[in-house]
Motif scaffolding. Structure first.
Motif, PDB file in Angstrom:
ATOM      1  N   ASP A  23       0.800  -1.298   0.122  1.00  0.00           N
ATOM      2  CA  ASP A  23      -0.076  -0.086   0.333  1.00  0.00           C
ATOM      3  C   ASP A  23       0.810   1.374  -0.109  1.00  0.00           C
ATOM      4  N   ARG A  24       2.150   1.147  -0.349  1.00  0.00           N
ATOM      5  CA  ARG A  24       3.010   2.156  -0.047  1.00  0.00           C
ATOM      6  C   ARG A  24       3.878   2.239  -1.373  1.00  0.00           C
ATOM      7  N   PRO A  25       3.526   3.235  -2.348  1.00  0.00           N
ATOM      8  CA  PRO A  25       4.423   3.045  -3.552  1.00  0.00           C
ATOM      9  C   PRO A  25       5.949   3.523  -3.375  1.00  0.00           C
ATOM     10  N   ASP A  26       6.902   3.052  -4.020  1.00  0.00           N
ATOM     11  CA  ASP A  26       8.222   3.249  -4.042  1.00  0.00           C
ATOM     12  C   ASP A  26       8.575   3.955  -5.247  1.00  0.00           C
ATOM     13  N   GLU A  27       7.866   4.309  -6.294  1.00  0.00           N
ATOM     14  CA  GLU A  27       8.005   4.919  -7.500  1.00  0.00           C
ATOM     15  C   GLU A  27       7.073   5.945  -7.775  1.00  0.00           C
ATOM     16  N   LEU A  28       7.410   7.148  -8.001  1.00  0.00           N
ATOM     17  CA  LEU A  28       6.638   8.117  -8.762  1.00  0.00           C
ATOM     18  C   LEU A  28       6.740   8.067 -10.158  1.00  0.00           C
ATOM     19  N   HIS A  64      13.858  18.520 -10.429  1.00  0.00           N
ATOM     20  CA  HIS A  64      15.296  18.820  -9.893  1.00  0.00           C
ATOM     21  C   HIS A  64      14.948  20.048  -8.790  1.00  0.00           C
ATOM     22  N   GLU A  65      14.008  21.002  -9.352  1.00  0.00           N
ATOM     23  CA  GLU A  65      13.599  22.156  -8.595  1.00  0.00           C
ATOM     24  C   GLU A  65      12.815  21.810  -7.300  1.00  0.00           C
ATOM     25  N   TYR A  66      12.048  20.719  -7.291  1.00  0.00           N
ATOM     26  CA  TYR A  66      11.123  20.436  -6.278  1.00  0.00           C
ATOM     27  C   TYR A  66      11.452  19.221  -5.408  1.00  0.00           C
ATOM     28  N   GLY A  67      12.592  19.594  -4.503  1.00  0.00           N
ATOM     29  CA  GLY A  67      12.997  18.360  -3.822  1.00  0.00           C
ATOM     30  C   GLY A  67      14.496  17.628  -4.298  1.00  0.00           C
ATOM     31  N   GLY A  68      15.002  18.523  -5.371  1.00  0.00           N
ATOM     32  CA  GLY A  68      16.172  17.688  -5.940  1.00  0.00           C
ATOM     33  C   GLY A  68      15.830  16.298  -6.540  1.00  0.00           C
ATOM     34  N   VAL A 121      10.463   8.023 -10.838  1.00  0.00           N
ATOM     35  CA  VAL A 121      11.422   8.435  -9.796  1.00  0.00           C
ATOM     36  C   VAL A 121      11.166   7.729  -8.564  1.00  0.00           C
ATOM     37  N   PRO A 122      12.458   7.000  -8.054  1.00  0.00           N
ATOM     38  CA  PRO A 122      12.479   6.381  -6.844  1.00  0.00           C
ATOM     39  C   PRO A 122      12.323   7.145  -5.604  1.00  0.00           C
ATOM     40  N   ILE A 123      11.089   6.754  -4.821  1.00  0.00           N
ATOM     41  CA  ILE A 123      10.776   7.396  -3.617  1.00  0.00           C
ATOM     42  C   ILE A 123      10.937   6.557  -2.426  1.00  0.00           C
ATOM     43  N   ARG A 124      10.684   7.237  -1.276  1.00  0.00           N
ATOM     44  CA  ARG A 124      10.896   6.112  -0.044  1.00  0.00           C
ATOM     45  C   ARG A 124       9.372   5.915   0.176  1.00  0.00           C
ATOM     46  N   PRO A 125       9.139   4.479   0.789  1.00  0.00           N
ATOM     47  CA  PRO A 125       7.727   4.032   0.681  1.00  0.00           C
ATOM     48  C   PRO A 125       7.055   4.552   1.832  1.00  0.00           C
ATOM     49  N   ASP A 126       6.896   5.986   1.929  1.00  0.00           N
ATOM     50  CA  ASP A 126       6.286   6.588   3.214  1.00  0.00           C
ATOM     51  C   ASP A 126       4.897   7.258   2.879  1.00  0.00           C
ATOM     52  N   ALA A 181      20.177   0.839 -14.055  1.00  0.00           N
ATOM     53  CA  ALA A 181      20.760   0.055 -12.784  1.00  0.00           C
ATOM     54  C   ALA A 181      20.688   0.549 -11.389  1.00  0.00           C
ATOM     55  N   GLY A 182      21.092   1.963 -11.630  1.00  0.00           N
ATOM     56  CA  GLY A 182      21.381   2.517 -10.359  1.00  0.00           C
ATOM     57  C   GLY A 182      20.325   3.095  -9.524  1.00  0.00           C
ATOM     58  N   MET A 183      18.802   2.830 -10.088  1.00  0.00           N
ATOM     59  CA  MET A 183      17.873   3.520  -9.365  1.00  0.00           C
ATOM     60  C   MET A 183      17.542   2.904  -8.317  1.00  0.00           C
ATOM     61  N   ASP A 184      17.793   1.848  -7.798  1.00  0.00           N
ATOM     62  CA  ASP A 184      17.686   1.093  -6.514  1.00  0.00           C
ATOM     63  C   ASP A 184      18.241   1.599  -5.457  1.00  0.00           C
ATOM     64  N   GLU A 185      19.268   2.402  -5.771  1.00  0.00           N
ATOM     65  CA  GLU A 185      20.362   2.922  -4.869  1.00  0.00           C
ATOM     66  C   GLU A 185      19.707   4.323  -4.352  1.00  0.00           C
ATOM     67  N   HIS A 186      18.675   4.732  -4.883  1.00  0.00           N
ATOM     68  CA  HIS A 186      18.004   6.034  -4.461  1.00  0.00           C
ATOM     69  C   HIS A 186      16.659   5.891  -4.159  1.00  0.00           C
ATOM     70  N   ALA A 187      16.282   6.933  -3.100  1.00  0.00           N
ATOM     71  CA  ALA A 187      14.890   6.946  -2.481  1.00  0.00           C
ATOM     72  C   ALA A 187      14.624   8.182  -2.184  1.00  0.00           C
ATOM     73  N   PHE A 188      13.862   9.042  -3.071  1.00  0.00           N
ATOM     74  CA  PHE A 188      13.590  10.413  -2.809  1.00  0.00           C
ATOM     75  C   PHE A 188      12.365  10.953  -1.908  1.00  0.00           C
ATOM     76  N   SER A 189      12.303  12.042  -1.611  1.00  0.00           N
ATOM     77  CA  SER A 189      11.065  12.519  -0.680  1.00  0.00           C
ATOM     78  C   SER A 189      10.230  13.359  -1.528  1.00  0.00           C
ATOM     79  N   LEU A 190       8.854  12.808  -1.204  1.00  0.00           N
ATOM     80  CA  LEU A 190       8.012  13.857  -1.939  1.00  0.00           C
ATOM     81  C   LEU A 190       7.454  15.075  -1.215  1.00  0.00           C
ATOM     82  N   GLU A 191       7.985  15.353  -0.054  1.00  0.00           N
ATOM     83  CA  GLU A 191       7.588  16.811   0.846  1.00  0.00           C
ATOM     84  C   GLU A 191       7.637  17.923  -0.161  1.00  0.00           C
TER      85      GLU A 191
END
Length: 336
Positions: free
Chosen positions: A127-132, A159-163, A180-185, A284-294
């Motif tokens: 129930d918590r996406p980890d990709e936008l 880039h401008e909204y949260g890097g 965009v890989p994101i934290r599953p929060d 291949a490097g996507m899974d090394e990142h997890a960005f914020s949606l704040e």
């Protein structure tokens, strides 16, 4: 169609019946070609699907035959392929296959699966996406070049909204996808709200080229940012998936330097294996990142507070959602 063959897929043997069955008559590609393709791009397709509930788009008789989407895990699925229990907007639920090894992909190809549609979640937290996922969809009167221009501006918005950093790929058709890989929060609703905020900001910057209009009659000759692809149970073809078109195109991961240089026709079932052998999985490097949606959620809040821009319509199969505007085609609403 030939005798059945056995294929080795990362240490597991998969039986392939009727290997000579023609799946793409225009190109002459067979079921065996399809299975070998997925083995050739194995690390890439598995990276895109690993642990994700996945819907199978099946063409048992090839691209010219009947097709269907299989959401529920097939009854004959081997016990070494795990599943995840997911819930649909209707309230119904099902167990979907979750590939964790390459043999699961080859097994699905044996049953005519051309395209894999993974959810933007992992089976550990469904129930918590980890990709936008941003879908840039050309409308009549526009083409891939228009999607490219929108993608480059989208890169700046992210880039401008949260890097945020996005990874682009061809859709396998005329469009572009940016993941965009994101934290599953965050919930599906919050992720969709973030996608709407991105789409509106892109529309503000490119008003003559980009639209967020849900109704086709209002879009015009623009690139539609399909924000509803982030809604629950709406999926996008995975990277490396073969698409059901006569020339057997594939959804090809790109570097940003390739966006606008390469074109979708460069990537198909025949050409992608050599590209993969040469450059590997450029995502291949996507899974090394997890960005914020704040930052995007703050943008959404400002849009609502300062400009009165609330929610947008959901897909027709969804129940009425809180805060959603009327789900009525504008021309019909005016007549009413």
């Amino acid at each position: 169609m030939g005798e059945a063959v056995e294929l080795e897929a990362a240490g597991r043997t998969v039986r392939l019946s009727s290997p000579g069955k023609i799946f793409f008559p225009e190109r002459g590609f067979t079921k065996l070609d399809l299975a070998r393709y997925y083995i050739a791009v194995g690390p890439g397709i598995l990276r895109a699907l690993r642990d994700r509930p996945t819907t199978l788009e099946r063409y048992p008789e090839g691209v010219t035959g009947e097709n269907f989407f299989q959401k529920r895990a097939p009854k004959n699925m081997p016990d070494w392929i795990p599943t995840a229990h997911i819930t649909f907007p209707s309230g119904r639920s099902a167990d979907e296959m979750c590939p964790t090894e390459l043999a699961a992909v080859v097994w699905a190809a044996q049953f005519g699966t051309l395209t894999f549609h993974p959810w933007p979640v992992r089976r550990a937290y469904v129930d918590r996406p980890d990709e936008l996922r941003i879908d840039l969809d050309p409308q009549p009167g526009t083409d891939y070049a228009d999607a490219v221009r929108a993608a480059h501006e989208l890169r700046e918005v992210l880039h401008e909204y949260g890097g945020l950093r996005g990874w682009p790929k061809t859709s396998g058709g005329r469009g572009l996808h940016v993941f965009v890989p994101i934290r599953p929060d965050w919930t599906f609703t919050q992720v969709r709200r973030s996608a709407i905020a991105v789409a509106r900001e892109l529309e503000r910057r490119m008003p003559e080229q980009v639209t967020t209009a849900w109704w086709k009659e209002e879009r015009g000759a623009k690139i539609f940012v399909d924000y509803n692809q982030t809604a629950r149970d709406r999926t996008i073809a995975s990277a490396y998936s073969v698409r059901p078109h006569p020339h057997a195109p594939v959804s090809a991961p790109l570097t940003w330097d390739e966006v606008g240089v390469a074109v979708p026709r460069d990537f198909d079932l025949g050409t992608m294996p050599s590209r993969f052998a040469e450059v590997g999985d450029v995502h291949a490097g996507m899974d090394e990142h997890a960005f914020s949606l704040e930052a995007l959620l703050e943008l959404a809040a400002r849009d609502e507070h300062d400009h009165g821009l609330g929610d947008l319509p959901y897909p027709p199969e969804y129940p009425k959602m809180p805060g959603e505007p009327k789900r009525v085609q504008p021309s019909r609403a005016k007549k009413t």
